[in-house]
Motif scaffolding. Structure first.
Motif, PDB file in Angstrom:
ATOM      1  N   GLY A  44       0.770  -0.772   0.162  1.00  0.00           N
ATOM      2  CA  GLY A  44      -0.054   0.060   0.162  1.00  0.00           C
ATOM      3  C   GLY A  44       0.950   1.653  -0.203  1.00  0.00           C
ATOM      4  N   GLN A  45       2.527   1.578   0.128  1.00  0.00           N
ATOM      5  CA  GLN A  45       2.482   2.399   0.121  1.00  0.00           C
ATOM      6  C   GLN A  45       3.563   2.791  -1.133  1.00  0.00           C
ATOM      7  N   LYS A  46       3.644   3.203  -1.877  1.00  0.00           N
ATOM      8  CA  LYS A  46       4.069   4.224  -2.834  1.00  0.00           C
ATOM      9  C   LYS A  46       5.520   4.393  -2.743  1.00  0.00           C
ATOM     10  N   TYR A  47       6.187   4.313  -4.441  1.00  0.00           N
ATOM     11  CA  TYR A  47       7.336   4.816  -4.151  1.00  0.00           C
ATOM     12  C   TYR A  47       7.441   4.872  -5.602  1.00  0.00           C
ATOM     13  N   ASP A  48       7.811   6.423  -6.415  1.00  0.00           N
ATOM     14  CA  ASP A  48       8.258   6.765  -7.568  1.00  0.00           C
ATOM     15  C   ASP A  48       9.839   6.477  -7.835  1.00  0.00           C
ATOM     16  N   LEU A  49       9.454   5.490  -8.516  1.00  0.00           N
ATOM     17  CA  LEU A  49      11.566   4.770  -8.981  1.00  0.00           C
ATOM     18  C   LEU A  49      12.154   5.448  -9.783  1.00  0.00           C
ATOM     19  N   ASP A  50      11.021   6.848 -10.880  1.00  0.00           N
ATOM     20  CA  ASP A  50      11.856   7.402 -11.178  1.00  0.00           C
ATOM     21  C   ASP A  50      13.143   8.295 -10.119  1.00  0.00           C
ATOM     22  N   THR A  51      12.736   8.692  -9.593  1.00  0.00           N
ATOM     23  CA  THR A  51      12.760   9.612  -8.434  1.00  0.00           C
ATOM     24  C   THR A  51      14.491   8.780  -7.733  1.00  0.00           C
ATOM     25  N   TYR A  52      14.682   7.802  -8.042  1.00  0.00           N
ATOM     26  CA  TYR A  52      15.907   7.667  -7.587  1.00  0.00           C
ATOM     27  C   TYR A  52      17.242   7.077  -8.709  1.00  0.00           C
ATOM     28  N   THR A 129      18.633   6.876  -3.328  1.00  0.00           N
ATOM     29  CA  THR A 129      18.955   5.638  -3.286  1.00  0.00           C
ATOM     30  C   THR A 129      18.137   4.726  -2.550  1.00  0.00           C
ATOM     31  N   LEU A 130      17.518   3.744  -3.301  1.00  0.00           N
ATOM     32  CA  LEU A 130      16.836   2.947  -2.940  1.00  0.00           C
ATOM     33  C   LEU A 130      17.215   1.582  -2.664  1.00  0.00           C
ATOM     34  N   VAL A 131      16.858   0.974  -1.707  1.00  0.00           N
ATOM     35  CA  VAL A 131      17.484  -0.676  -1.343  1.00  0.00           C
ATOM     36  C   VAL A 131      16.245  -1.582  -0.926  1.00  0.00           C
TER      37      VAL A 131
END
Length: 444
Positions: A44-52, A129-131
């Motif tokens: 349910g939590q959203k992450y915009d991958l274009d921002t990493y 960075t997204l880990v």
């Protein structure tokens, strides 16, 4: 009455396999992780991958390869780099993520090298960075990175002492966290200020986040004083390496910083999600048992305690059903999960599930058409190639005819060789998942 044992044995195996399917890492991860163009939704939590600027995959555990494959299926070539430490031979073919094999349950040099590499990769993460961290059972032994002044040998010896004395996995992990740079929130500290998402396959009773793989990405609720109390509880202080005792004492005295605790900044950008647990496996196992025509009861997914005592309680309930039809009418199926402990007094070979099965066989002698299957969902029971064992009301009779003394084998903690001689070992090979144990008792 027609002999029902062969059919019941097969039904017990079918019920176990249904439980396994419910906690297959790939399906579990894909149930909570979805990618829609550049938006990754995690529980349910959203992450915009274009921002990493980059996406790193790290992790440890027996299910690591399968979890890594699921993440690769979702993220594809968005993954910049990855490394997961797994138990020897627990492998899947991956494209980007590298797999590093190591020892379990006692850590080895490969585990040390793998943990060092993961720590370096985690520490390289920048703020944008997204880990993604993939954690499953076995991660504690596989992520071996001693504190300053500690050695691999110290950790090996301490682990052996704790395993032999009957300490629970919660207690063992409390010690491990205070001897490690990477456990007990240490990994989250290394990753910060990057964003950290940890996907967890739970192999701990109660699904306590800080106990699963010794909680590398969550605050540690235990203290150095708790560690010393565990040593005293089991009267093993003198058996613990001197350097470990000194380290714990220094921590109590305040000369060494505690492990990361709730409220510290390292956890400001973290999300921890349990993707599957023992209870999920039990629910699916119950569904299968109902389908096969059994009146089914889940006793608990949180059973702990000494294996023989837990086995005695299970068989007492089974005998009540067999004699009085209470709390279930026959045909009945009792299910339970969790993780028991074995106090090692002999020099034999086995694991908690095989010991459970042997203790159960002795208690259920003469119960016609009744079956007990106890097995680890990871396919490994102790230092053996078996997941567990399967017994029935005639196991003791068969053993005596073969010249075997069941009690003698139990007293020597030698359940593996007992069941090997009777061809009653339950072998699955690596299952690529791990949510503790499943116990299935069928009574007709």
């Amino acid at each position: 009455m027609k002999d029902q044992l062969p059919a019941n044995r097969q039904n017990a195996i079918k019920i176990f396999q249904a439980g396994l399917q419910a906690v297959a890492p790939g399906a579990a991860i894909k149930n909570v992780c979805h990618l829609d163009q550049s938006i990754l939704s995690v529980d349910g939590q959203k992450y915009d991958l274009d921002t990493y600027s980059s996406i790193l995959i790290i992790g440890a555990g027996k299910a690591g390869s399968s979890m890594g494959k699921a993440v690769e299926d979702i993220l594809g070539d968005r993954i910049s780099k990855g490394l997961i430490v797994v138990k020897y031979d627990h492998l899947e073919e991956l494209k980007t993520i590298k797999i590093h094999e190591a020892g379990h349950p006692v850590p080895d040099q490969n585990g040390l090298e793998g943990a060092q590499a993961i720590y370096r990769l985690a520490s390289s993460a920048k703020e944008d960075t997204l880990v993604l961290c993939l954690i499953s059972g076995g991660g504690s032994a596989l992520l071996t990175l001693p504190v300053e002044g500690g050695t691999l040998e110290d950790k090996q010896e301490t682990t052996q002492v704790l395993l032999s004395c009957g300490a629970t996995i919660h207690e063992i992990n409390a010690i491990r966290k205070h001897l490690s740079l990477i456990k007990g929130g240490g990994l989250a500290k290394a990753v910060y200020p990057a964003t950290l998402i940890t996907l967890i396959l739970s192999d701990v009773v109660g699904d306590d986040l800080d106990s699963i793989a010794s909680g590398p990405s969550v605050p540690d609720s235990k203290t150095y004083a708790d560690c010393q109390a565990i040593f005293k509880k089991y009267a093993i202080t003198k058996d613990i390496p001197e350097s470990v005792r000194r380290h714990i004492e220094s921590g109590i005295a305040g000369n060494i910083a505690e492990t990361p605790k709730p409220g510290q900044e390292f956890f400001r950008k973290t999300q921890n999600v349990i993707v599957a647990s023992n209870f999920n496996a039990l629910l699916k196992a119950k569904e299968k048992a109902d389908e096969l025509g059994y009146n089914t009861l889940i006793l608990s997914s949180m059973l702990e305690g000494e294996t023989r005592e837990v086995a005695a309680i299970h068989i007492a309930i089974a005998r009540e059903i067999h004699s009085h039809g209470y709390p279930l009418q026959k045909p009945a199926c009792l299910l339970s999960g969790g993780e028991t402990t074995v106090r090692i007094q002999g020099n034999g070979k086995g694991g908690r599930n095989q010991e459970f099965a042997l203790a159960a066989a002795i208690k259920m002698a003469g119960m016609k058409n009744s079956i007990v299957l106890s097995a680890g969902t990871d396919g490994t029971d102790g230092p053996t190639d078996a997941a567990g064992a399967i017994v029935d009301g005639r196991t003791v009779e068969r053993a005596v005819k073969a010249g075997l003394d069941p009690q003698q084998y139990l007293d020597n903690n030698d359940s593996y060789h007992f069941f090997d001689k009777l061809n009653d070992l339950f072998k699955t090979g690596p299952t690529h998942t791990n949510v503790m144990d499943l116990r299935i008792i069928l009574i007709l």
